[in-house]
Scaffold this motif. Sequence first.
Motif: not given
Length: 165
Positions: A143-162
């Motif tokens: 669940l921790t890995l999935q929460a981190d993955h979801l957070t990072n994916r959201y950042k990529r989707e909105i352009g906050g990948g940096n």
Amino acid sequence: MMQINSEFSGHKHSLLNVMNRFLAAANNMDETIMVPSLLRDVPLEDQDSQAPALNNNNIDDSYSGKQRDMYEHYLLLKSIKNDMEWGLLKREVNGGPSFLEMAVKQEEDEPKGGGGVPAEDTSDLESQFHYHLRGLFGVLSKLTLQADHLTNRYKREIGGGNFMR
């Protein structure tokens, strides 16, 4: 309020540490995802490269397919976090069973003579405890890995990948 001895909570492999890591990841996810509705209709990526397969610890592989998009996955992680923080009482007030309540109900409904462990059988409580503790460690880690993955994916989707950690 119960005080927790810092000697035990500081160990890398303590249950409290694993729980705190999941809660921190879920809180980070919650703070990062300002507009959860942006996650609607965004399919989950194949997480085989990101996280271990979900078929360990007797978790059905089809379970991950039930979250059709990132929004539903976000709601699931948030619900689990709330259940961990508030317990069953909050669900009883709001109505509707929690995942934990459904699991307890299912365990109580199992036939006593069949594959389930009879309630009277307390001779092997230690092995039952260790079995469930290993499962809890595994689930919380995933669940921790999935929460981190979801957070990072959201950042990529909105352009906050940096800003990914």
